[in-house]
Design a protein around this motif. Structure first.
Motif, PDB file in Angstrom:
ATOM      1  N   UNK A  27      38.016  21.083  36.148  1.00  0.00           N
ATOM      2  CA  UNK A  27      36.678  20.734  35.694  1.00  0.00           C
ATOM      3  C   UNK A  27      36.612  21.086  34.221  1.00  0.00           C
ATOM      4  N   UNK A  28      36.221  20.118  33.398  1.00  0.00           N
ATOM      5  CA  UNK A  28      36.159  20.345  31.955  1.00  0.00           C
ATOM      6  C   UNK A  28      34.757  20.017  31.471  1.00  0.00           C
ATOM      7  N   UNK A  29      34.072  21.033  30.970  1.00  0.00           N
ATOM      8  CA  UNK A  29      32.759  20.851  30.366  1.00  0.00           C
ATOM      9  C   UNK A  29      32.941  20.817  28.861  1.00  0.00           C
ATOM     10  N   UNK A  30      32.383  19.805  28.216  1.00  0.00           N
ATOM     11  CA  UNK A  30      32.562  19.615  26.779  1.00  0.00           C
ATOM     12  C   UNK A  30      31.217  19.811  26.088  1.00  0.00           C
ATOM     13  N   UNK A  31      31.182  20.700  25.113  1.00  0.00           N
ATOM     14  CA  UNK A  31      29.958  20.971  24.361  1.00  0.00           C
ATOM     15  C   UNK A  31      30.268  20.993  22.873  1.00  0.00           C
ATOM     16  N   UNK A  32      29.331  20.491  22.055  1.00  0.00           N
ATOM     17  CA  UNK A  32      29.537  20.613  20.610  1.00  0.00           C
ATOM     18  C   UNK A  32      29.336  22.064  20.187  1.00  0.00           C
ATOM     19  N   UNK A  33      30.159  22.507  19.259  1.00  0.00           N
ATOM     20  CA  UNK A  33      30.052  23.871  18.720  1.00  0.00           C
ATOM     21  C   UNK A  33      30.406  23.808  17.239  1.00  0.00           C
ATOM     22  N   UNK A  34      29.436  23.453  16.420  1.00  0.00           N
ATOM     23  CA  UNK A  34      29.694  23.311  14.989  1.00  0.00           C
ATOM     24  C   UNK A  34      30.650  22.161  14.733  1.00  0.00           C
ATOM     25  N   UNK A  35      31.769  22.451  14.133  1.00  0.00           N
ATOM     26  CA  UNK A  35      32.774  21.435  13.784  1.00  0.00           C
ATOM     27  C   UNK A  35      33.819  21.267  14.881  1.00  0.00           C
ATOM     28  N   UNK A  36      33.525  21.795  16.062  1.00  0.00           N
ATOM     29  CA  UNK A  36      34.494  21.736  17.162  1.00  0.00           C
ATOM     30  C   UNK A  36      33.825  21.244  18.441  1.00  0.00           C
ATOM     31  N   UNK A  37      34.670  20.816  19.356  1.00  0.00           N
ATOM     32  CA  UNK A  37      34.265  20.582  20.741  1.00  0.00           C
ATOM     33  C   UNK A  37      34.749  21.791  21.515  1.00  0.00           C
ATOM     34  N   UNK A  38      33.857  22.426  22.237  1.00  0.00           N
ATOM     35  CA  UNK A  38      34.228  23.557  23.073  1.00  0.00           C
ATOM     36  C   UNK A  38      34.425  23.034  24.483  1.00  0.00           C
ATOM     37  N   UNK A  39      35.630  23.172  25.000  1.00  0.00           N
ATOM     38  CA  UNK A  39      35.956  22.727  26.354  1.00  0.00           C
ATOM     39  C   UNK A  39      36.115  23.962  27.235  1.00  0.00           C
ATOM     40  N   UNK A  40      35.251  24.069  28.233  1.00  0.00           N
ATOM     41  CA  UNK A  40      35.398  25.122  29.237  1.00  0.00           C
ATOM     42  C   UNK A  40      36.118  24.505  30.409  1.00  0.00           C
ATOM     43  N   UNK A  41      37.265  25.071  30.747  1.00  0.00           N
ATOM     44  CA  UNK A  41      38.132  24.475  31.763  1.00  0.00           C
ATOM     45  C   UNK A  41      38.333  25.436  32.919  1.00  0.00           C
ATOM     46  N   UNK A  42      38.105  24.917  34.116  1.00  0.00           N
ATOM     47  CA  UNK A  42      38.309  25.699  35.339  1.00  0.00           C
ATOM     48  C   UNK A  42      39.098  24.848  36.331  1.00  0.00           C
ATOM     49  N   UNK A  43      39.946  25.478  37.121  1.00  0.00           N
ATOM     50  CA  UNK A  43      40.698  24.703  38.118  1.00  0.00           C
ATOM     51  C   UNK A  43      39.803  24.270  39.274  1.00  0.00           C
ATOM     52  N   UNK A  44      40.087  23.121  39.823  1.00  0.00           N
ATOM     53  CA  UNK A  44      39.439  22.665  41.045  1.00  0.00           C
ATOM     54  C   UNK A  44      40.090  23.434  42.196  1.00  0.00           C
ATOM     55  N   UNK A  45      39.326  23.742  43.214  1.00  0.00           N
ATOM     56  CA  UNK A  45      39.849  24.491  44.360  1.00  0.00           C
ATOM     57  C   UNK A  45      41.129  23.839  44.886  1.00  0.00           C
ATOM     58  N   UNK A  46      42.135  24.661  45.075  1.00  0.00           N
ATOM     59  CA  UNK A  46      43.418  24.189  45.566  1.00  0.00           C
ATOM     60  C   UNK A  46      44.414  23.872  44.455  1.00  0.00           C
ATOM     61  N   UNK A  47      43.970  23.954  43.194  1.00  0.00           N
ATOM     62  CA  UNK A  47      44.850  23.633  42.059  1.00  0.00           C
ATOM     63  C   UNK A  47      45.033  24.837  41.124  1.00  0.00           C
ATOM     64  N   UNK A  48      44.651  26.008  41.589  1.00  0.00           N
ATOM     65  CA  UNK A  48      44.744  27.204  40.755  1.00  0.00           C
ATOM     66  C   UNK A  48      46.180  27.547  40.377  1.00  0.00           C
ATOM     67  N   UNK A  49      47.117  27.302  41.281  1.00  0.00           N
ATOM     68  CA  UNK A  49      48.509  27.707  41.043  1.00  0.00           C
ATOM     69  C   UNK A  49      49.171  26.905  39.916  1.00  0.00           C
ATOM     70  N   UNK A  50      48.669  25.732  39.622  1.00  0.00           N
ATOM     71  CA  UNK A  50      49.257  24.903  38.556  1.00  0.00           C
ATOM     72  C   UNK A  50      48.307  24.750  37.370  1.00  0.00           C
ATOM     73  N   UNK A  51      47.390  25.701  37.222  1.00  0.00           N
ATOM     74  CA  UNK A  51      46.375  25.613  36.181  1.00  0.00           C
ATOM     75  C   UNK A  51      46.983  25.479  34.787  1.00  0.00           C
ATOM     76  N   UNK A  52      47.952  26.300  34.452  1.00  0.00           N
ATOM     77  CA  UNK A  52      48.574  26.237  33.121  1.00  0.00           C
ATOM     78  C   UNK A  52      49.272  24.896  32.893  1.00  0.00           C
ATOM     79  N   UNK A  53      49.888  24.376  33.941  1.00  0.00           N
ATOM     80  CA  UNK A  53      50.530  23.063  33.839  1.00  0.00           C
ATOM     81  C   UNK A  53      49.481  21.974  33.593  1.00  0.00           C
ATOM     82  N   UNK A  54      48.353  22.068  34.268  1.00  0.00           N
ATOM     83  CA  UNK A  54      47.275  21.092  34.075  1.00  0.00           C
ATOM     84  C   UNK A  54      46.717  21.168  32.653  1.00  0.00           C
ATOM     85  N   UNK A  55      46.600  22.358  32.112  1.00  0.00           N
ATOM     86  CA  UNK A  55      46.111  22.526  30.739  1.00  0.00           C
ATOM     87  C   UNK A  55      47.081  21.866  29.758  1.00  0.00           C
TER      88      UNK A  55
END
Length: 94
Positions: A27-55
């Motif tokens: 799940x990726x939430x995208x918000x403006x933060x000045x000159x950047x996009x702030x992406x808050x990223x969380x794994x979907x249930x069942x995909x925690x073990x490959x979170x770094x790979x997904x990133x």
């Protein structure tokens, strides 16, 4: 996890398209933060073990989407000329 992306480098459109490609894994939430996009990223249930790979894959997809957008913009005039020429030869003009 939070990921900051420069608005100068990545468009909102490219960021959203890349995020959508991973909607089933993170799940990726995208918000403006000045000159950047702030992406808050969380794994979907069942995909925690490959979170770094997904990133890592999200970052590659983000670059791909940004380059696709740039190429689309750079070739728009040529595409329009080709389409206009093609349709002018079909007799489908209004």
């Amino acid at each position: 996890m939070k990921l900051n992306l420069s608005k100068e480098i990545y468009s909102l459109e490219a960021t959203q398209k890349a995020a959508y490609r991973f909607i089933d894994r993170v799940t990726i939430l995208i918000e403006p933060a000045g000159e950047e996009w702030l992406c808050e990223i969380e794994p979907v249930a069942g995909h925690e073990d490959k979170f770094n790979e997904h990133i890592a894959n999200f970052k590659r997809e983000l670059l791909d989407q940004q380059l696709r957008k740039k190429i689309k913009e750079e070739t728009e005039d040529v595409r329009n000329l080709i389409l206009a020429y093609t349709f002018s030869r079909t007799g489908l003009q209004g």
